[in-house]
Design a protein around this motif. Structure first.
Motif, PDB file in Angstrom:
ATOM      1  N   LYS A 241       0.817  -1.213   0.000  1.00 20.03           N
ATOM      2  CA  LYS A 241       0.000   0.000   0.000  1.00 20.03           C
ATOM      3  C   LYS A 241       0.849   1.261   0.000  1.00 20.03           C
ATOM      4  O   LYS A 241       0.375   2.335  -0.390  1.00 20.03           O
ATOM      5  CB  LYS A 241      -0.916   0.020   1.227  1.00 20.03           C
ATOM      6  N   VAL A 242       2.091   1.151   0.481  1.00 20.41           N
ATOM      7  CA  VAL A 242       2.971   2.329   0.537  1.00 20.41           C
ATOM      8  C   VAL A 242       4.226   2.122  -0.319  1.00 20.41           C
ATOM      9  O   VAL A 242       5.250   2.781  -0.104  1.00 20.41           O
ATOM     10  CB  VAL A 242       3.358   2.678   1.995  1.00 20.41           C
ATOM     11  N   GLY A 243       4.129   1.213  -1.278  1.00 23.79           N
ATOM     12  CA  GLY A 243       5.222   1.028  -2.224  1.00 23.79           C
ATOM     13  C   GLY A 243       6.444   0.335  -1.665  1.00 23.79           C
ATOM     14  O   GLY A 243       7.559   0.519  -2.174  1.00 23.79           O
ATOM     15  N   LEU A 244       6.267  -0.477  -0.624  1.00 22.21           N
ATOM     16  CA  LEU A 244       7.390  -1.168   0.002  1.00 22.21           C
ATOM     17  C   LEU A 244       7.227  -2.680  -0.094  1.00 22.21           C
ATOM     18  O   LEU A 244       6.142  -3.177  -0.433  1.00 22.21           O
ATOM     19  CB  LEU A 244       7.516  -0.756   1.471  1.00 22.21           C
ATOM     20  N   THR A 245       8.284  -3.393   0.216  1.00 20.30           N
ATOM     21  CA  THR A 245       8.254  -4.850   0.255  1.00 20.30           C
ATOM     22  C   THR A 245       8.425  -5.313   1.699  1.00 20.30           C
ATOM     23  O   THR A 245       8.979  -4.586   2.534  1.00 20.30           O
ATOM     24  CB  THR A 245       9.380  -5.442  -0.619  1.00 20.30           C
ATOM     25  N   PRO A 246       7.959  -6.508   2.026  1.00 17.15           N
ATOM     26  CA  PRO A 246       7.973  -6.975   3.417  1.00 17.15           C
ATOM     27  C   PRO A 246       9.368  -7.157   3.989  1.00 17.15           C
ATOM     28  O   PRO A 246      10.334  -7.416   3.267  1.00 17.15           O
ATOM     29  CB  PRO A 246       7.233  -8.319   3.351  1.00 17.15           C
ATOM     30  N   ASP A 247       9.455  -7.010   5.315  1.00  9.24           N
ATOM     31  CA  ASP A 247      10.665  -7.358   6.056  1.00  9.24           C
ATOM     32  C   ASP A 247      10.244  -8.167   7.276  1.00  9.24           C
ATOM     33  O   ASP A 247       9.073  -8.503   7.439  1.00  9.24           O
ATOM     34  CB  ASP A 247      11.477  -6.111   6.442  1.00  9.24           C
ATOM     35  N   GLY A 248      11.184  -8.499   8.121  1.00  9.90           N
ATOM     36  CA  GLY A 248      10.859  -9.275   9.311  1.00  9.90           C
ATOM     37  C   GLY A 248      10.561 -10.737   9.034  1.00  9.90           C
ATOM     38  O   GLY A 248      10.036 -11.434   9.901  1.00  9.90           O
ATOM     39  N   GLY A 249      10.878 -11.204   7.835  1.00  6.47           N
ATOM     40  CA  GLY A 249      10.634 -12.608   7.505  1.00  6.47           C
ATOM     41  C   GLY A 249       9.201 -12.931   7.129  1.00  6.47           C
ATOM     42  O   GLY A 249       8.845 -14.110   7.005  1.00  6.47           O
TER      43      GLY A 249
ATOM     44  N   GLY B 212      -2.543  -6.543   0.408  1.00  8.02           N
ATOM     45  CA  GLY B 212      -2.290  -5.653   1.536  1.00  8.02           C
ATOM     46  C   GLY B 212      -3.526  -5.307   2.322  1.00  8.02           C
ATOM     47  O   GLY B 212      -3.578  -4.275   2.994  1.00  8.02           O
ATOM     48  N   LYS B 213      -4.546  -6.175   2.267  1.00 13.41           N
ATOM     49  CA  LYS B 213      -5.790  -5.924   2.996  1.00 13.41           C
ATOM     50  C   LYS B 213      -5.787  -6.661   4.335  1.00 13.41           C
ATOM     51  O   LYS B 213      -5.159  -7.722   4.463  1.00 13.41           O
ATOM     52  CB  LYS B 213      -6.992  -6.386   2.160  1.00 13.41           C
TER      53      LYS B 213
END
Length: 259
Positions: free
Chosen positions: A137-145, A166-167
């Motif tokens: 939703k904010v143009g980023l990719t996941p982190d934290g595994g 992203g819901k």
């Protein structure tokens, strides 16, 4: 009040509380080092038998602070990379912790907050709790595994839905999918998680640690490798004091008392 990770004890359970008033318990880099240090200390403390991770004021965690992320755009990329490394250190500390770790999720687990919950061994959630991977939703990719955990817990199509849309996903749906262990009435999540932790604390710490290790290894090992690891842990456990107490207690029809 500043963002912090608060540590407290209830009997044999270590409680880690994410606290960031006014920001729905958004994460802060200061929390990462505190979490790693606290879990490392707990690992060496035989009086700690279980860990519960929760959020202050009945909100689990809203993930990263977008204002801080926006500020980091004006800094060298290494600044954000270091912050993510430290977050990942917290995730690894949860996974490597020899004690069972339970996430107690009220209200929302968003972004890296969702990742933290997924890193735990078990998840207890409130009936109206929502889980969301909102990076897209904010143009980023996941982190934290997050992606690693979800693609192992769910069929590819369901993981893709959660990550690409992203819901918010309800606790009830994740419970049906096997990601959330227990759904309890809102406002009772922490008490439920602590009661579960107390039950786990009465079991063999040696067996608990070895089962966690085997579970982590099983995702990477072949069946033949896993057989060898199972054999080693079983034989070593049999000759450890917990097995003597557990087997004797069973034969004597009493509750075991593990030390």
């Amino acid at each position: 009040m500043s963002a912090e990770l608060q540590a407290s004890r209830q009997d044999a359970t270590l409680i880690l509380t994410i606290s960031n008033p006014g920001a729905r318990n958004a994460l802060h880099p200061d929390m990462y080092a505190a979490a790693i240090e606290t879990l490392s200390t707990a690992e060496r403390d035989d009086t700690v038998r279980a860990v519960v991770i929760t959020g202050a004021d009945k909100v689990f965690c809203s993930g990263g602070n977008l204002n801080r992320l926006l500020e980091n755009r004006s800094k060298p990329p290494a600044v954000q990379a270091e912050s993510i490394d430290n977050l990942h250190g917290w995730i690894e500390a949860i996974r490597d912790c020899p004690k069972p770790v339970i996430a107690a999720v009220e209200d929302i687990a968003a972004g890296a907050g969702f990742s933290l919950a997924l890193a735990c061994d078990m998840i207890v959630a409130g009936a109206s709790a929502k889980f969301v991977m909102s990076y897209v939703k904010v143009g980023l990719t996941p982190d934290g595994g997050a992606l690693w955990f979800l693609t192992r817990a769910l069929p590819r199509q369901l993981a893709a839905e959660i990550l690409l849309e992203g819901k918010p996903v309800s606790a009830a749906r994740l419970h049906e999918l096997g990601v959330v262990n227990r759904v309890v009435p809102d406002g009772t999540v922490l008490d439920s998680a602590l009661a579960w932790a107390e039950d786990l604390a009465a079991l063999s710490p040696n067996a608990m640690e070895r089962i966690k290790s085997l579970t982590n290894e099983a995702q990477a090992n072949s069946l033949a490798q896993h057989f060898e690891s199972e054999k080693r842990h079983f034989v070593e456990s049999l000759h450890q004091r917990d097995a003597l107490e557990g087997i004797t207690a069973f034969l004597e029809k009493r509750k075991p008392q593990y030390k």
